[in-house]
Scaffold this active site. Structure first.
Site, short mmCIF file in Angstrom:
data_model
loop_
_atom_site.label_atom_id
_atom_site.label_comp_id
_atom_site.label_asym_id
_atom_site.label_seq_id
_atom_site.Cartn_x
_atom_site.Cartn_y
_atom_site.Cartn_z
N HIS A 1 35.58 -25.45 -87.19
CA HIS A 1 35.56 -25.70 -88.55
C HIS A 1 36.60 -26.96 -88.97
O HIS A 1 37.54 -27.42 -88.56
CB HIS A 1 36.25 -24.39 -89.14
CG HIS A 1 37.44 -24.09 -88.81
ND1 HIS A 1 38.75 -24.43 -89.58
CD2 HIS A 1 38.16 -23.32 -88.02
CE1 HIS A 1 39.89 -24.02 -88.96
NE2 HIS A 1 39.52 -23.16 -88.06
N GLU B 1 37.87 -16.05 -84.96
CA GLU B 1 39.18 -16.51 -84.64
C GLU B 1 40.17 -15.17 -83.81
O GLU B 1 39.52 -14.15 -84.33
CB GLU B 1 40.26 -16.86 -86.04
CG GLU B 1 41.56 -17.26 -85.86
CD GLU B 1 41.89 -18.59 -84.83
OE1 GLU B 1 41.59 -18.31 -83.76
OE2 GLU B 1 42.25 -19.78 -85.58
#
Length: 215
Positions: A8, A86
């Site tokens: 990201h 994550e």
């Protein structure tokens, strides 16, 4: 077959660690720089995809979903995939405790150290393995599934995905650095196995002597 891994864009947590104290990790937004990075990455990713269809598997976190939106891709399949999220550090974080945990984790090892109320690297490794197993079946057995896949994920998760795919040692994994925000890696299958387009940066040589790419 091709798998494109993209981290990201820069998020608020990348520039302000205290943001984790007031905003859940999954809700952290991109910064203005992160939004620019994602837009800039769009043409790069489109060039890597080529003319064929692509399936996108995107972590459900706000920063990964927004990164994918800003790429401007017309994906044939878009899947929100929790298994590529994550590493879980728990809920809202206490800054003093988190600083202590980071030092403990570095001394103990990033793979096996389990965060209180969160995950170890090994836990992430397990769910990434499950994702890869399912993806491999779909890419080989589902004729309608695109042979090019984009995974928009997170730094540690991307390293662990490669660790599983290439059977890297834990020593080697712990010697690698995360890709930069909006940096990509490309995995191509040549009929005999997967190949990595370029190595990850290393902050030390692997203690067991293993390397990312065959000599």
């Amino acid at each position: 077959m091709r798998i494109i891994l993209l981290r990201h864009g820069q998020s608020l947590g990348n520039v302000d660690e205290l943001a984790y104290c007031r905003i859940p990790d999954h809700a952290l937004p991109l910064t203005e720089t992160g939004e620019k990075q994602a837009r800039t990455a769009g043409p790069v990713i489109r060039d890597l995809i080529g003319d064929g269809p692509v399936a996108a598997y995107v972590s459900p976190y706000r920063r990964t979903k927004r990164t994918f939106e800003l790429l401007g891709l017309d994906a044939e399949r878009i899947v929100t995939e929790p298994r590529v999220r994550e590493q879980d550090w728990g809920n809202l974080q206490d800054p003093v405790q988190q600083e202590m945990l980071k030092h403990q984790r570095h001394a103990f090892g990033h793979f096996f150290f389990r965060l209180p109320n969160g995950e170890s690297g090994a836990d992430v490794d397990d769910r990434v393995a499950a994702f890869l197993d399912g993806l491999t079946v779909r890419m080989h057995e589902d004729e309608a599934h695109p042979k090019t896949v984009l995974v928009v994920s997170h730094g540690l998760t991307i390293r662990l995905l490669c660790r599983r795919l290439f059977d890297w040692s834990i020593d080697l994994f712990e010697s690698l650095s995360n890709p930069d925000t909006c940096e990509n890696r490309v995995l191509d299958h040549d009929g005999t196995g997967w190949k990595l387009d370029r190595p990850f940066d290393q902050w030390r040589d692997s203690p067991d002597g293993t390397v990312q790419l065959p000599l």
